[in-house]
Design a protein around this motif. Structure first.
Motif, mmCIF file in Angstrom:
data_model
loop_
_atom_site.group_PDB
_atom_site.id
_atom_site.type_symbol
_atom_site.label_atom_id
_atom_site.label_comp_id
_atom_site.label_asym_id
_atom_site.label_seq_id
_atom_site.Cartn_x
_atom_site.Cartn_y
_atom_site.Cartn_z
ATOM 1 N N SER A 7 -68.706 7.540 -1.581
ATOM 2 C CA SER A 7 -69.971 7.165 -1.475
ATOM 3 C C SER A 7 -70.776 7.268 -0.232
ATOM 4 O O SER A 7 -70.207 7.149 0.620
ATOM 5 N N ALA A 8 -72.141 7.847 -0.456
ATOM 6 C CA ALA A 8 -72.898 7.895 0.937
ATOM 7 C C ALA A 8 -74.181 7.483 0.264
ATOM 8 O O ALA A 8 -74.685 7.569 -0.803
ATOM 9 N N SER A 9 -75.039 7.534 1.466
ATOM 10 C CA SER A 9 -76.542 7.128 1.208
ATOM 11 C C SER A 9 -77.410 8.061 1.982
ATOM 12 O O SER A 9 -77.154 8.666 2.797
ATOM 13 N N GLY A 59 -80.104 -1.049 -1.651
ATOM 14 C CA GLY A 59 -81.227 -0.329 -2.153
ATOM 15 C C GLY A 59 -82.329 -0.380 -1.412
ATOM 16 O O GLY A 59 -82.464 -1.198 -0.398
ATOM 17 N N PRO A 60 -83.374 0.545 -1.513
ATOM 18 C CA PRO A 60 -84.348 0.371 -1.062
ATOM 19 C C PRO A 60 -85.507 -0.851 -1.205
ATOM 20 O O PRO A 60 -86.417 -0.949 -0.544
ATOM 21 N N LEU A 61 -85.352 -1.521 -2.147
ATOM 22 C CA LEU A 61 -86.427 -2.545 -2.636
ATOM 23 C C LEU A 61 -85.414 -3.750 -3.080
ATOM 24 O O LEU A 61 -84.149 -3.758 -3.471
ATOM 25 N N GLN A 62 -85.550 -4.956 -2.857
ATOM 26 C CA GLN A 62 -85.377 -6.214 -3.318
ATOM 27 C C GLN A 62 -85.779 -6.429 -4.694
ATOM 28 O O GLN A 62 -86.704 -7.107 -4.953
ATOM 29 N N THR A 122 -76.593 0.563 -5.777
ATOM 30 C CA THR A 122 -75.662 -0.636 -5.494
ATOM 31 C C THR A 122 -74.311 -0.490 -6.013
ATOM 32 O O THR A 122 -73.444 -1.315 -5.412
ATOM 33 N N ASP A 123 -74.169 0.148 -7.051
ATOM 34 C CA ASP A 123 -72.712 -0.027 -7.713
ATOM 35 C C ASP A 123 -72.276 1.400 -8.318
ATOM 36 O O ASP A 123 -73.355 2.283 -8.765
ATOM 37 N N ALA A 124 -71.132 1.474 -8.402
ATOM 38 C CA ALA A 124 -70.392 2.869 -9.211
ATOM 39 C C ALA A 124 -70.141 2.349 -10.545
ATOM 40 O O ALA A 124 -69.298 1.083 -10.699
ATOM 41 N N TYR A 125 -70.210 3.205 -11.660
ATOM 42 C CA TYR A 125 -69.539 2.878 -12.763
ATOM 43 C C TYR A 125 -68.559 3.835 -13.477
ATOM 44 O O TYR A 125 -68.790 5.039 -13.196
ATOM 45 N N LEU A 126 -67.055 3.506 -13.703
ATOM 46 C CA LEU A 126 -66.284 4.166 -14.106
ATOM 47 C C LEU A 126 -66.181 4.466 -15.491
ATOM 48 O O LEU A 126 -65.903 3.327 -16.183
ATOM 49 N N PHE A 127 -65.953 5.562 -16.041
ATOM 50 C CA PHE A 127 -65.913 5.926 -17.658
ATOM 51 C C PHE A 127 -64.618 6.750 -17.812
ATOM 52 O O PHE A 127 -64.556 7.765 -17.349
ATOM 53 N N PRO A 128 -63.540 6.097 -18.529
ATOM 54 C CA PRO A 128 -62.459 6.969 -18.799
ATOM 55 C C PRO A 128 -62.785 7.992 -19.855
ATOM 56 O O PRO A 128 -63.686 7.903 -20.839
ATOM 57 N N VAL A 129 -62.439 9.284 -19.716
ATOM 58 C CA VAL A 129 -62.726 10.340 -20.758
ATOM 59 C C VAL A 129 -61.391 10.994 -21.096
ATOM 60 O O VAL A 129 -60.887 12.067 -20.771
ATOM 61 N N LEU A 133 -70.820 -1.255 -4.649
ATOM 62 C CA LEU A 133 -70.975 -0.517 -3.204
ATOM 63 C C LEU A 133 -72.009 -1.228 -2.563
ATOM 64 O O LEU A 133 -73.188 -0.595 -2.446
ATOM 65 N N PRO A 134 -71.820 -2.488 -1.930
ATOM 66 C CA PRO A 134 -72.913 -3.162 -1.363
ATOM 67 C C PRO A 134 -73.431 -2.627 -0.120
ATOM 68 O O PRO A 134 -72.964 -1.870 0.686
ATOM 69 N N ASN A 135 -74.648 -2.804 0.268
ATOM 70 C CA ASN A 135 -75.348 -2.636 1.451
ATOM 71 C C ASN A 135 -75.752 -0.985 1.714
ATOM 72 O O ASN A 135 -75.494 -0.911 2.988
ATOM 73 N N GLU A 136 -75.763 -0.456 0.688
ATOM 74 C CA GLU A 136 -76.222 1.150 1.240
ATOM 75 C C GLU A 136 -77.853 1.247 1.354
ATOM 76 O O GLU A 136 -78.273 0.677 -0.008
ATOM 77 N N PRO A 137 -78.371 1.430 2.310
ATOM 78 C CA PRO A 137 -79.907 1.499 2.103
ATOM 79 C C PRO A 137 -80.607 2.246 0.975
ATOM 80 O O PRO A 137 -81.489 1.858 0.396
#
Length: 339
Positions: free
Chosen positions: A259-261, A186-189, A215-222, A240-244
């Protein structure tokens, strides 16, 4: 075929999945340096920038991250933040960004493959919101998920049919429970960046929804098509660590999560990453519980045990991390035009 490690662990209020996150290719074209939305039809990817240059541009990429063509539409967006692909090939752009919370309306742009487009304006029922995530449910109804630095992300959908002639009122239909995490990026600590929603995606069959933070993805069953209900359940978290500045997320039709940043401060590009078989992670494994011992005394006096009496397999979600104000921290581009 991408390898996957389908490891699930129960945590407080949700399940943690730690699959392999594989680098696929790198986007270096400056036309996508502020990549904010991604979609896939299985053969090609579609991507949008969130910069305002007076018109809509959707970049079409092959699976080496090379731009092969550009779909242009004669629209004048304010702040496009997400992208969704409908089964009929229509690309829906979420022109819902509002960092300054100054917009009287937000908008959706429905763009056909030939570049023809329709503009739908929307209004919130309870004031102005910044939003960076768009989900289309199995019926094609758009759901907008807000970006909240304090409190829970909110889910809105149109109260009726979309109308090109007048703004369509929305209604709030859900709140999403997302906690801060220790995933780096992420852009900030700050713990704030680990809980604000920056993008969304639906699986091709409409049975799994994904929301992402920086920083993370969340999956929801529908399982039953009720997206609003699903978004109030406890999700499965995929780090999804270390994406700026991770804002883009999508599903391939085979269930792979992408995923992409944005390019980040160095401006050197963005790596598209993949989690194979991600839709299979959306349903946590069954847990085995030991029934309590029968009460002493007359067995006839003991009430029967029902499924509602058994411990929930996911637990109860704990209180969120301490709320931190994000306004002023994530300094973004000023927008020249309103939707």
């Amino acid at each position: 075929m991408l390898p996957a490690l389908l490891t699930l662990a129960l945590t407080a209020g949700s399940a943690l999945a730690e699959p392999a996150v594989v680098d696929v290719c790198r986007i270096s074209d400056q036309r996508l340096q502020e990549l904010s939305g991604l979609a896939s039809d299985g053969e090609r990817w579609y991507a949008v920038n969130d910069s305002d240059d007076g018109h809509v541009e959707i970049q079409v990429l092959d699976r080496t991250c090379a731009i092969t063509r550009t779909i242009e539409a004669p629209a004048n967006p304010f702040d496009v933040e997400d992208l969704a692909l409908a089964p009929d090939g229509t690309l829906w752009l979420a022109d819902t960004g509002d960092n300054g919370r100054s917009r009287e309306t937000v908008a959706l742009h429905a763009v056909a493959p030939d570049g023809t487009s329709r503009l739908y304006r929307l209004t919130y029922p309870d004031g102005k919101h910044d939003a960076e995530a768009l989900l289309l449910d199995a019926r094609g109804v758009p759901h907008v998920v807000t970006k909240e630095s304090i409190g829970s992300p909110l889910v809105y959908r149109p109260k009726g049919d979309l109308d090109v002639g007048a703004p369509t009122p929305m209604e709030q239909v859900a709140k999403v429970r997302i906690r801060g995490t220790d995933t780096p990026g992420g852009p900030l600590q700050s713990s704030v960046v680990t809980r604000v929603v920056t993008g969304g995606a639906m699986s091709a069959d409409g049975k799994v929804a994904a929301l992402r933070t920086y920083t993370d993805a969340y999956l929801f069953p529908v399982p039953d098509g009720d997206l609003a209900k699903a978004l109030e359940s406890d999700p499965v978290r995929v780090p999804l660590p270390n994406e700026p500045q991770g804002e883009a997320i999508a599903f391939d039709p085979d269930g792979t999560l992408l995923s992409a940043s944005e390019f980040g401060d160095r401006g050197t590009g963005s790596t598209v990453r993949a989690v194979a078989n991600a839709t299979a992670l959306a349903t946590p494994p069954p847990t085995t519980t030991t029934p309590p011992p029968p009460p002493q005394g007359d067995p006839a006096a003991a009430p029967p045990t029902t499924d509602e009496d058994r411990p929930l397999p996911w637990g109860v979600i704990g209180a969120g991390a301490a709320a931190l104000a994000l306004t002023g921290l994530l300094v973004r581009r000023s927008r020249r035009r309103g939707a």
